[in-house]
Design an enzyme around this catalytic site. Sequence first.
Site, PDB file in Angstrom:
ATOM      1  N   SER A 119       0.854  -1.201   0.000  1.00 14.97           N
ATOM      2  CA  SER A 119       0.000   0.000   0.000  1.00 14.97           C
ATOM      3  C   SER A 119       0.884   1.244   0.000  1.00 14.97           C
ATOM      4  O   SER A 119       2.010   1.216   0.523  1.00 14.97           O
ATOM      5  CB  SER A 119      -0.854   0.014   1.272  1.00 14.97           C
ATOM      6  OG  SER A 119      -1.484   1.263   1.429  1.00 14.97           O
TER       7      SER A 119
ATOM      8  N   TYR B 203      -1.808  -0.668  10.228  1.00 14.24           N
ATOM      9  CA  TYR B 203      -1.936  -1.093   8.820  1.00 14.24           C
ATOM     10  C   TYR B 203      -0.691  -0.667   8.026  1.00 14.24           C
ATOM     11  O   TYR B 203      -0.111  -1.461   7.275  1.00 14.24           O
ATOM     12  CB  TYR B 203      -3.197  -0.454   8.244  1.00 14.24           C
ATOM     13  CG  TYR B 203      -3.442  -0.684   6.771  1.00 14.24           C
ATOM     14  CD1 TYR B 203      -4.086  -1.833   6.320  1.00 14.24           C
ATOM     15  CD2 TYR B 203      -3.059   0.268   5.822  1.00 14.24           C
ATOM     16  CE1 TYR B 203      -4.330  -2.031   4.970  1.00 14.24           C
ATOM     17  CE2 TYR B 203      -3.297   0.079   4.469  1.00 14.24           C
ATOM     18  CZ  TYR B 203      -3.936  -1.077   4.048  1.00 14.24           C
ATOM     19  OH  TYR B 203      -4.179  -1.272   2.708  1.00 14.24           O
TER      20      TYR B 203
HETATM   21  P1  NAD Z   1     -11.214  -5.791   0.286  1.00 11.10           P
HETATM   22  O1  NAD Z   1     -11.536  -5.636   1.731  1.00 11.10           O
HETATM   23  O2  NAD Z   1     -12.303  -5.813  -0.707  1.00 11.10           O
HETATM   24  O3  NAD Z   1     -10.297  -7.089   0.039  1.00 11.10           O
HETATM   25  C1  NAD Z   1      -9.575  -7.740   1.025  1.00 11.10           C
HETATM   26  C2  NAD Z   1      -9.950  -9.193   0.980  1.00 11.10           C
HETATM   27  O4  NAD Z   1      -9.124  -9.939   1.874  1.00 11.10           O
HETATM   28  C3  NAD Z   1     -11.412  -9.425   1.431  1.00 11.10           C
HETATM   29  O5  NAD Z   1     -12.066 -10.214   0.470  1.00 11.10           O
HETATM   30  C4  NAD Z   1     -11.259 -10.174   2.743  1.00 11.10           C
HETATM   31  O6  NAD Z   1     -12.309 -11.091   3.009  1.00 11.10           O
HETATM   32  C5  NAD Z   1      -9.945 -10.908   2.518  1.00 11.10           C
HETATM   33  N1  NAD Z   1      -9.342 -11.368   3.751  1.00 11.10           N
HETATM   34  C6  NAD Z   1      -9.193 -10.669   4.899  1.00 11.10           C
HETATM   35  N2  NAD Z   1      -8.623 -11.442   5.822  1.00 11.10           N
HETATM   36  C7  NAD Z   1      -8.392 -12.646   5.246  1.00 11.10           C
HETATM   37  C8  NAD Z   1      -7.830 -13.865   5.693  1.00 11.10           C
HETATM   38  N3  NAD Z   1      -7.367 -13.989   6.948  1.00 11.10           N
HETATM   39  N4  NAD Z   1      -7.762 -14.914   4.842  1.00 11.10           N
HETATM   40  C9  NAD Z   1      -8.246 -14.803   3.572  1.00 11.10           C
HETATM   41  N5  NAD Z   1      -8.788 -13.668   3.088  1.00 11.10           N
HETATM   42  C10 NAD Z   1      -8.857 -12.611   3.921  1.00 11.10           C
HETATM   43  O7  NAD Z   1     -10.236  -4.584  -0.055  1.00 11.10           O
HETATM   44  P2  NAD Z   1      -9.300  -4.267  -1.303  1.00 11.10           P
HETATM   45  O8  NAD Z   1      -9.240  -2.801  -1.359  1.00 11.10           O
HETATM   46  O9  NAD Z   1      -9.667  -5.041  -2.499  1.00 11.10           O
HETATM   47  O10 NAD Z   1      -7.902  -4.772  -0.734  1.00 11.10           O
HETATM   48  C11 NAD Z   1      -7.086  -5.738  -1.355  1.00 11.10           C
HETATM   49  C12 NAD Z   1      -5.655  -5.478  -0.945  1.00 11.10           C
HETATM   50  O11 NAD Z   1      -5.273  -4.185  -1.436  1.00 11.10           O
HETATM   51  C13 NAD Z   1      -5.441  -5.453   0.571  1.00 11.10           C
HETATM   52  O12 NAD Z   1      -4.212  -6.067   0.889  1.00 11.10           O
HETATM   53  C14 NAD Z   1      -5.370  -3.965   0.866  1.00 11.10           C
HETATM   54  O13 NAD Z   1      -4.632  -3.681   2.015  1.00 11.10           O
HETATM   55  C15 NAD Z   1      -4.686  -3.450  -0.392  1.00 11.10           C
HETATM   56  N6  NAD Z   1      -4.869  -2.016  -0.623  1.00 11.10           N
HETATM   57  C16 NAD Z   1      -6.107  -1.478  -0.896  1.00 11.10           C
HETATM   58  C17 NAD Z   1      -6.214  -0.107  -1.087  1.00 11.10           C
HETATM   59  C18 NAD Z   1      -7.520   0.562  -1.385  1.00 11.10           C
HETATM   60  O14 NAD Z   1      -7.572   1.801  -1.416  1.00 11.10           O
HETATM   61  N7  NAD Z   1      -8.597  -0.161  -1.574  1.00 11.10           N
HETATM   62  C19 NAD Z   1      -5.078   0.707  -1.007  1.00 11.10           C
HETATM   63  C20 NAD Z   1      -3.865   0.131  -0.744  1.00 11.10           C
HETATM   64  C21 NAD Z   1      -3.751  -1.241  -0.563  1.00 11.10           C
END
Ligand code: NAD
Length: 243
Positions: A138, A152
Amino acid sequence: MNKVVIVTGASRGIGAAAAKLLAKQGYAVCVNYLHASEQAKIVVEDIIKGGGKAICFQADVSQEADVKRLFEETNKAFGQITHLVNNAGILFKQASLQDIDVDRFQKVMNTNVLSCFLCAKEFIAQIKKNGAIVNVSSAASRTGAPFEYVDYAASKGAIDSLTKGLSLELAERNIRVNGVRPGFIKTDMHADGGEPNRVERLTPQIPLKRGGTVEEVANAVVWLLSEQASYVTGTFIDLAGGK
Ligand code: NAD
């Protein structure tokens, strides 16, 4: 070459977009999910409708036994796993340091970082050479996310170091390890973090003046896993609109 990929946390958001795009590139995909079995099934159905190959598999990727089952079942379905996307992540509500307790800190570290370590270990146990891993970090690893989510941000900083270290450790086996660092991407994660409209609020601070899309992140993941990136390892693509 038979390409088989596990995408963790792929029932929605960035993981689902990456799973779908990878399937279009010919990968057989294991859509890992934690609780959202219905959503995961929809991702699989979409892929199969489009002529691709996919299964979904429930596993908590912060648990070693679950990770072992995830790899075993994917291997049974599709053969040797050649690629891995460590995408699963968790974000709690915005809080300052004094309001973040040890349980929350540990949960964030286990979900975001321990999972990458466990999946990478299992990956290299079953593929001796020639493969690729992308870790979803991130932009928070650079900013530190003060007064919001230092837990985080710290977990994402740890992912960056793990990515760098593993890239060097696995280079002699031609297993490439890279990361993507999304900025503000409109997904349900922000609602989980207590602010569904976070991307809109922060848009004025983004040089490109908009949030990113899950497809834009998925494109970078697909490229880093692909042969087009065959000389790229230990590096990160920032997808943060210039921030
Ligand atoms: P999201 O919450 O839709 O996706 C995260 C997924 O991880 C969810 O489906 C959740 O059920 C799953 N998850 C959580 N704990 C878990 C576990 N113990 N075992 C298996 N699955 C698990 O959010 P997203 O935005 O799609 O995030 C995806 C990745 O991108 C994450 O690592 C997040 O930190 C990163 N990210 C997102 C953003 C943003 O702005 N959306 C920015 C930077 C980084």
